[in-house]
Design a protein around this motif. Structure first.
Motif, short mmCIF file in Angstrom:
data_model
loop_
_atom_site.label_atom_id
_atom_site.label_comp_id
_atom_site.label_asym_id
_atom_site.label_seq_id
_atom_site.Cartn_x
_atom_site.Cartn_y
_atom_site.Cartn_z
N HIS A 230 -3.72 50.53 4.06
CA HIS A 230 -4.40 49.55 4.69
C HIS A 230 -4.26 48.13 4.61
O HIS A 230 -5.09 47.20 4.87
CB HIS A 230 -5.91 49.95 4.38
N ALA A 293 -13.31 53.07 13.78
CA ALA A 293 -14.49 52.82 12.88
C ALA A 293 -14.43 53.79 11.51
O ALA A 293 -14.74 53.44 10.39
CB ALA A 293 -15.91 53.03 13.65
N SER A 295 -11.49 54.58 10.34
CA SER A 295 -10.53 54.15 9.23
C SER A 295 -11.13 52.87 8.79
O SER A 295 -10.80 52.86 7.52
CB SER A 295 -9.37 53.66 10.23
N PHE A 296 -12.15 52.25 9.17
CA PHE A 296 -12.76 51.03 8.61
C PHE A 296 -13.40 51.76 7.44
O PHE A 296 -13.54 51.14 6.14
CB PHE A 296 -13.67 50.37 9.33
N ILE A 316 -14.30 38.59 5.88
CA ILE A 316 -14.23 39.85 6.87
C ILE A 316 -14.55 39.29 8.38
O ILE A 316 -15.82 38.82 8.56
CB ILE A 316 -15.20 40.90 6.57
N PHE A 321 -8.13 41.47 10.71
CA PHE A 321 -7.66 43.02 10.63
C PHE A 321 -6.96 43.25 11.97
O PHE A 321 -6.95 42.66 12.62
CB PHE A 321 -8.86 43.89 10.44
N VAL A 329 -6.72 51.15 10.16
CA VAL A 329 -7.04 49.55 10.25
C VAL A 329 -6.20 49.01 9.10
O VAL A 329 -6.11 49.78 8.08
CB VAL A 329 -8.45 49.35 9.91
N ILE A 385 -18.97 44.54 6.84
CA ILE A 385 -18.29 45.15 7.84
C ILE A 385 -19.33 45.62 8.93
O ILE A 385 -19.02 45.62 10.13
CB ILE A 385 -17.49 46.29 7.41
#
Length: 475
Positions: A230, A293, A295-296, A316, A321, A329, A385
């Motif tokens: 990441h 999402a 992956s977040f 953030i 990103f 991500v 996030i």
């Protein structure tokens, strides 16, 4: 009335009138002079201010000419033997690094888009000039013919990494059993890489290494290179410039945040490309959003649990990103990412209210008795996030008619709850459990949405094979 009295009176009246006119003219002249002087002075201040602002803008303006001159100066230093790196020969001799454009320039920080051996890369440096970095002091006391041993380099590099990341040796030993890095601390892993080299380092290598170690973002990326998918991959370096993989950053104005055209045409693992027609492509894009999402969420879990210390993201926003073609991500701007010990030091400051304890997206509470901010973060990576990315992403406005579907309604409620759940490292530790619960809830909903859409449950992973492995200075 005496003879001539009228003439005398008339003469005095005429003279008095002239005197008044003369006095008035003098007063007007003085006032006019004052007004003129004030206008002139104001104009002078305005013009000088305009020139200063203009110069300031131009000095930080991202121009191709200035960027090329910076790279030319780097190549001159390489030809003189002052710097080195695995990218230097390609950049300065073979012409395999092609300049494309300047992306960012502010306060000396330079970000350049280029192509290295036909592949797009990003060149970065915190300061534009190599001479702006502090030299390795030990070289001033070292005989020119005498070189530092690899073990000496390990020692100095490890100390610099600890200082840059805010990791004390005692802290690492205390939490050494936590997460994926439990077999060795982050800095110990760094040292193991340096120890693999048997021959001594040249002065150019040491000087280049030291300039890179003074850049927190480079140090952060290199330390986590083999521990996380990441973070952006470091591909090479030359002097104080380093190259990272080129990834298209997100945009707040894009309803999908990321440009999905490339990945939709590639059709990664179970996600159809445009061949399925307009309806199929839209369904595919929806599933791609759900997979991003996920992956977040994986990144949040990874940063919270898989290192010796929790990793805090304090800036953030979509622009920080990017996504790879497999929808992973990636954090591409980590200037505001801090491990737990450094985060505590940043938050520990005087305060009069909770507002004084906000450090960008990381916040704590103000103790009204001690007038000091708590060293423990109040909110969490997941909360921010959810608030800044998931909440606008899954809003009913963007979902349209599908916003009323049961799973979508459940997702919106979970995101809303997530954005309101602080879940920081408070003394009672109760918030951490709430964060884990809402994280699992989001994970379940998104997986159900993917199953409904017919997508594969397996998430894509970055390819292990690389055309070029970064071996500069063996670190």
């Amino acid at each position: 009335m005496p003879p001539g009295g009228g003439l005398v009176s008339g003469g005095l009246g005429s003279g008095g009138l002239c005197l008044l006119r003369w006095v008035g003219l003098r007063l007007w002249s003085r006032r006019g002079t004052l007004v003129f002087a004030l206008l002139w002075f104001g104009s002078w201040l305005f013009l000088n201010g305009l020139v200063l602002v203009h110069r300031s803008i131009l000095s930080d303006y991202c121009t191709d000419d200035k960027s090329k001159r910076i790279l030319q100066r780097l190549c001159l230093e390489f030809s003189e033997g002052a710097v080195t790196g695995d990218m230097c020969e390609d950049l300065c001799v073979l012409g395999l690094v092609e300049y494309k454009r300047c992306l960012y320039y502010e306060n000396g920080k330079k970000v350049i888009e280029a192509r290295w051996r036909g592949n797009p890369v990003i060149l970065k440096s915190k300061l534009e000039n190599f001479s702006s970095y502090e030299p390795l002091g030990i070289l001033d006391y070292q005989d020119a013919a005498e070189e530092l041993s690899p073990l000496d380099v390990v020692f100095y590099a490890t100390m610099e990494v600890r200082n840059s990341l805010g990791l004390a040796e005692d802290d690492e030993e205390e939490e050494g059993g936590r997460g994926a890095a439990s077999n060795g601390s982050l800095t110990r892993l760094w040292g193991q890489k340096l120890k693999t080299r048997e021959q001594s380092y040249s002065r150019a290598e040491l000087a280049s290494l030291w300039s890179l170690l003074q850049q927190e973002e480079y140090t952060f990326l290199r330390v986590l290179q083999d521990l996380s998918t990441h973070v952006a991959a470091v591909l090479g370096s030359c002097g104080h410039f380093y190259a990272v993989e080129f990834l298209s950053a997100g945009h707040a104005w894009d309803q999908n945040i990321f440009s999905l055209d490339e990945v939709s045409s590639a059709g990664p693992q179970g996600l159809p490309g445009p061949a399925g027609g307009p309806r199929g492509r839209w369904s595919g894009r929806e599933r791609m959003v759900h997979q991003i999402a996920l992956s977040f969420l994986d990144m949040v879990r990874h940063f919270d649990n898989d290192f010796t210390h929790k990793l805090h993201l304090c800036d953030i926003k979509p622009e920080n990103f990017a996504i790879r073609k497999d929808l992973t991500v990636v954090a591409i701007d980590v200037d505001m990412a801090f491990f737990e010990p450094k985060m505590k030091d940043i938050l520990d400051q005087n305060c009069s209210s909770d507002d004084d304890c906000n450090f960008f997206d990381c916040s704590s509470r103000c103790d009204p008795i001690r007038h000091r901010c708590s060293r423990q973060r109040r909110n969490s990576n997941l909360q921010v996030i959810c608030e800044k990315i998931f909440r606008p992403w899954f809003s009913p406005t963007l979902l349209g008619a599908k916003a009323g579907l049961p799973l979508q309604v459940e997702l919106q409620r979970a995101v809303q709850e997530c954005s309101e759940t602080e879940g920081g490292e408070e003394e009672d530790r109760g918030g951490a459990g709430e964060v884990r619960d809402v994280h699992q809830r989001l994970l379940n909903i998104l997986n159900h949405l993917l199953q409904e859409g017919g997508a594969s449950d397996e998430r894509g992973r970055p390819l292990e094979g690389k055309d070029h492995v970064h071996t500069a200075l063996n670190f």
